[in-house]
Design a protein around this motif. Sequence first.
Motif, PDB file in Angstrom:
ATOM      1  N   ALA A  77       0.812  -1.288  -0.025  1.00 53.66           N
ATOM      2  CA  ALA A  77       0.096  -0.017  -0.088  1.00 53.66           C
ATOM      3  C   ALA A  77       0.905   1.322  -0.039  1.00 53.66           C
ATOM      4  O   ALA A  77       0.306   2.207  -0.392  1.00 53.66           O
ATOM      5  CB  ALA A  77      -0.873  -0.007   1.253  1.00 53.66           C
ATOM      6  N   GLY A  78       2.322   1.192   0.545  1.00 51.59           N
ATOM      7  CA  GLY A  78       2.899   2.330   0.548  1.00 51.59           C
ATOM      8  C   GLY A  78       3.305   2.816   1.883  1.00 51.59           C
ATOM      9  O   GLY A  78       3.872   3.912   2.017  1.00 51.59           O
ATOM     10  N   LYS A  79       2.986   1.885   2.966  1.00 46.84           N
ATOM     11  CA  LYS A  79       3.300   2.515   4.257  1.00 46.84           C
ATOM     12  C   LYS A  79       4.773   2.547   4.582  1.00 46.84           C
ATOM     13  O   LYS A  79       5.392   3.575   5.130  1.00 46.84           O
ATOM     14  CB  LYS A  79       2.698   1.308   5.453  1.00 46.84           C
ATOM     15  N   SER A  80       5.391   1.666   4.206  1.00 49.08           N
ATOM     16  CA  SER A  80       6.977   1.695   4.534  1.00 49.08           C
ATOM     17  C   SER A  80       7.678   2.688   3.757  1.00 49.08           C
ATOM     18  O   SER A  80       8.632   3.427   4.225  1.00 49.08           O
ATOM     19  CB  SER A  80       7.544   0.281   4.236  1.00 49.08           C
ATOM     20  N   THR A  81       7.211   2.748   2.433  1.00 50.46           N
ATOM     21  CA  THR A  81       7.860   3.964   1.553  1.00 50.46           C
ATOM     22  C   THR A  81       7.569   5.344   2.265  1.00 50.46           C
ATOM     23  O   THR A  81       8.578   6.237   2.209  1.00 50.46           O
ATOM     24  CB  THR A  81       7.337   4.059   0.155  1.00 50.46           C
ATOM     25  N   LEU A  82       6.328   5.641   2.809  1.00 51.28           N
ATOM     26  CA  LEU A  82       6.060   6.950   3.422  1.00 51.28           C
ATOM     27  C   LEU A  82       6.952   7.171   4.467  1.00 51.28           C
ATOM     28  O   LEU A  82       7.530   8.129   4.575  1.00 51.28           O
ATOM     29  CB  LEU A  82       4.577   6.801   3.703  1.00 51.28           C
ATOM     30  N   LEU A  83       7.185   6.049   5.364  1.00 51.25           N
ATOM     31  CA  LEU A  83       8.081   6.310   6.720  1.00 51.25           C
ATOM     32  C   LEU A  83       9.391   6.748   6.173  1.00 51.25           C
ATOM     33  O   LEU A  83      10.133   7.590   6.681  1.00 51.25           O
ATOM     34  CB  LEU A  83       7.887   4.956   7.452  1.00 51.25           C
ATOM     35  N   SER A  84       9.888   5.887   5.082  1.00 47.43           N
ATOM     36  CA  SER A  84      11.291   6.262   4.633  1.00 47.43           C
ATOM     37  C   SER A  84      11.414   7.692   4.044  1.00 47.43           C
ATOM     38  O   SER A  84      12.466   8.396   4.046  1.00 47.43           O
ATOM     39  CB  SER A  84      11.675   5.324   3.616  1.00 47.43           C
ATOM     40  N   LEU A  85      10.305   8.255   3.571  1.00 46.21           N
ATOM     41  CA  LEU A  85      10.233   9.623   3.049  1.00 46.21           C
ATOM     42  C   LEU A  85      10.189  10.478   3.994  1.00 46.21           C
ATOM     43  O   LEU A  85      10.833  11.589   3.779  1.00 46.21           O
ATOM     44  CB  LEU A  85       9.080   9.761   2.005  1.00 46.21           C
ATOM     45  N   LEU A  86       9.642  10.268   4.885  1.00 47.15           N
ATOM     46  CA  LEU A  86       9.560  11.294   6.001  1.00 47.15           C
ATOM     47  C   LEU A  86      10.823  11.189   7.095  1.00 47.15           C
ATOM     48  O   LEU A  86      10.957  12.484   7.320  1.00 47.15           O
ATOM     49  CB  LEU A  86       8.333  10.734   7.013  1.00 47.15           C
ATOM     50  N   ASN A  87      11.409  10.228   6.914  1.00 49.10           N
ATOM     51  CA  ASN A  87      12.962  10.347   7.574  1.00 49.10           C
ATOM     52  C   ASN A  87      13.825  10.858   6.693  1.00 49.10           C
ATOM     53  O   ASN A  87      15.075  10.888   7.000  1.00 49.10           O
ATOM     54  CB  ASN A  87      12.954   8.837   8.026  1.00 49.10           C
ATOM     55  N   GLY A  88      13.523  11.037   5.586  1.00 50.25           N
ATOM     56  CA  GLY A  88      14.674  11.511   4.494  1.00 50.25           C
ATOM     57  C   GLY A  88      15.501  10.244   3.989  1.00 50.25           C
ATOM     58  O   GLY A  88      16.628  10.661   3.301  1.00 50.25           O
ATOM     59  N   SER A  89      15.120   9.194   4.414  1.00 51.90           N
ATOM     60  CA  SER A  89      15.930   7.885   3.780  1.00 51.90           C
ATOM     61  C   SER A  89      15.596   7.920   2.161  1.00 51.90           C
ATOM     62  O   SER A  89      16.416   7.222   1.525  1.00 51.90           O
ATOM     63  CB  SER A  89      15.526   6.674   4.415  1.00 51.90           C
ATOM     64  N   LEU A  90      14.262   8.070   1.630  1.00 46.96           N
ATOM     65  CA  LEU A  90      14.097   8.364   0.305  1.00 46.96           C
ATOM     66  C   LEU A  90      13.829   9.769   0.114  1.00 46.96           C
ATOM     67  O   LEU A  90      13.325  10.538   0.980  1.00 46.96           O
ATOM     68  CB  LEU A  90      12.847   7.436  -0.026  1.00 46.96           C
ATOM     69  N   ARG A  91      13.979  10.099  -1.157  1.00 47.04           N
ATOM     70  CA  ARG A  91      13.657  11.437  -1.607  1.00 47.04           C
ATOM     71  C   ARG A  91      12.358  11.271  -2.528  1.00 47.04           C
ATOM     72  O   ARG A  91      12.331  10.493  -3.406  1.00 47.04           O
ATOM     73  CB  ARG A  91      14.752  11.954  -2.418  1.00 47.04           C
ATOM     74  N   PRO A  92      11.516  12.297  -2.375  1.00 48.10           N
ATOM     75  CA  PRO A  92      10.242  12.202  -3.266  1.00 48.10           C
ATOM     76  C   PRO A  92      10.338  12.538  -4.563  1.00 48.10           C
ATOM     77  O   PRO A  92      11.330  13.530  -4.936  1.00 48.10           O
ATOM     78  CB  PRO A  92       9.307  12.902  -2.452  1.00 48.10           C
ATOM     79  N   SER A  93       9.513  11.965  -5.454  1.00 49.54           N
ATOM     80  CA  SER A  93       9.552  12.321  -6.845  1.00 49.54           C
ATOM     81  C   SER A  93       9.002  13.615  -6.992  1.00 49.54           C
ATOM     82  O   SER A  93       9.204  14.412  -8.047  1.00 49.54           O
ATOM     83  CB  SER A  93       9.061  11.166  -7.817  1.00 49.54           C
ATOM     84  N   ALA A  94       7.831  13.675  -6.387  1.00 48.02           N
ATOM     85  CA  ALA A  94       7.188  15.088  -6.288  1.00 48.02           C
ATOM     86  C   ALA A  94       6.604  15.224  -4.908  1.00 48.02           C
ATOM     87  O   ALA A  94       6.563  14.160  -4.014  1.00 48.02           O
ATOM     88  CB  ALA A  94       6.093  15.084  -7.320  1.00 48.02           C
ATOM     89  N   GLY A  95       6.397  16.637  -4.775  1.00 52.16           N
ATOM     90  CA  GLY A  95       5.499  16.828  -3.157  1.00 52.16           C
ATOM     91  C   GLY A  95       6.744  17.124  -2.325  1.00 52.16           C
ATOM     92  O   GLY A  95       7.978  17.242  -2.710  1.00 52.16           O
ATOM     93  N   LYS A  96       6.499  17.311  -1.152  1.00 57.44           N
ATOM     94  CA  LYS A  96       7.435  17.663  -0.220  1.00 57.44           C
ATOM     95  C   LYS A  96       7.007  17.144   1.380  1.00 57.44           C
ATOM     96  O   LYS A  96       5.912  16.912   1.707  1.00 57.44           O
ATOM     97  CB  LYS A  96       7.680  19.165   0.176  1.00 57.44           C
ATOM     98  N   VAL A  97       8.017  17.030   1.876  1.00 57.39           N
ATOM     99  CA  VAL A  97       8.051  16.841   3.561  1.00 57.39           C
ATOM    100  C   VAL A  97       8.360  17.941   4.411  1.00 57.39           C
ATOM    101  O   VAL A  97       9.275  18.944   3.900  1.00 57.39           O
ATOM    102  CB  VAL A  97       9.127  15.957   3.964  1.00 57.39           C
ATOM    103  N   LEU A  98       7.586  18.414   5.209  1.00 57.55           N
ATOM    104  CA  LEU A  98       7.843  19.741   6.108  1.00 57.55           C
ATOM    105  C   LEU A  98       7.978  19.162   7.393  1.00 57.55           C
ATOM    106  O   LEU A  98       7.344  18.197   7.900  1.00 57.55           O
ATOM    107  CB  LEU A  98       6.577  20.556   6.059  1.00 57.55           C
ATOM    108  N   LEU A  99       8.968  19.871   8.122  1.00 55.91           N
ATOM    109  CA  LEU A  99       9.482  19.492   9.566  1.00 55.91           C
ATOM    110  C   LEU A  99       9.273  20.848  10.131  1.00 55.91           C
ATOM    111  O   LEU A  99       9.767  21.930   9.783  1.00 55.91           O
ATOM    112  CB  LEU A  99      10.841  19.046   9.814  1.00 55.91           C
TER     113      LEU A  99
END
Length: 281
Positions: A40-62
């Motif tokens: 479903a994308g749960k693990s990918t989302l966590l990795s994006l939130l932590n910066g372990s992956l970089r999104p293809s589009a959109g952004k993470v805000l801290l």
Amino acid sequence: MILEARDLEYRYEDGTLALDRASLAIRGHEKLAILGANGAGKSTLLSLLNGSLRPSAGKVLLNGGPVAYSRKALTELRSQVGLVLQDPDDQLFAATVFEDVSFGPLNLGLSVAEARVRVSDALDAIGIAPLSHRPTHLLSFGQRKRVAIAGVLAMSPSVLLLDEPTAGLDPAGVEDLTETLHALAAQGVAVVVATHDMDMTYAWADRVAVFAKGKILIEDTPDKLFGMENFGERTGLRLPLVYQLGKGLTALGLMPGQDIMPRGVDELLRCISAQNDSRHS
């Protein structure tokens, strides 16, 4: 909001779309469960939130500001947003528990004395201080999971992300871990769990987000979410067992009718006892 995913997209190297404009806001001090089927994308989302992956589009805000991806910015992000992987063996590498948990604080540039305090506090918080000098390869699976969590806590994060933390644990281990996550949230850490464990989610979470096909399908409190009409059909997930049992007992008149179902077995038994007492009074 302390951490936010805003319209995130992520594609794997083969072009598969893993996240499709996914958005999720994480509040400070909350216990958030992310549910969803495999893929479903749960693990990918966590990795994006932590910066372990970089999104293809959109952004993470801290803390309201967009995350940058320089080495310095990522070090800062990961000191505030810690990620605990599903398999602790993907995270542990040092010879002893103390050495492993020390790595993060020392990598932040703290002194040995400061790191020692961080490690001691993290081991105490997770309840594994007596294991500090044990070789990591001699620990049980559940103990290794706790060491992995302690390693992240030693960084003093504001947000703790955990991928399937109850996977591979026996019932006692699940209960112990759930109590630990309760305590961490009470101390001010926002705790986010991606999981298939419906029963742990119902007993533990303040808020639940259901993930499907790379985006958030529904999010609400556990009581409202699981009380939705046709929950299973809409989400592809089963209801928590305690919730199902409570509904069944209420329908049979063995438990008083109420808008909010018991979250755990002890609470369920108290409701049944109260109904029985009212019948005999």
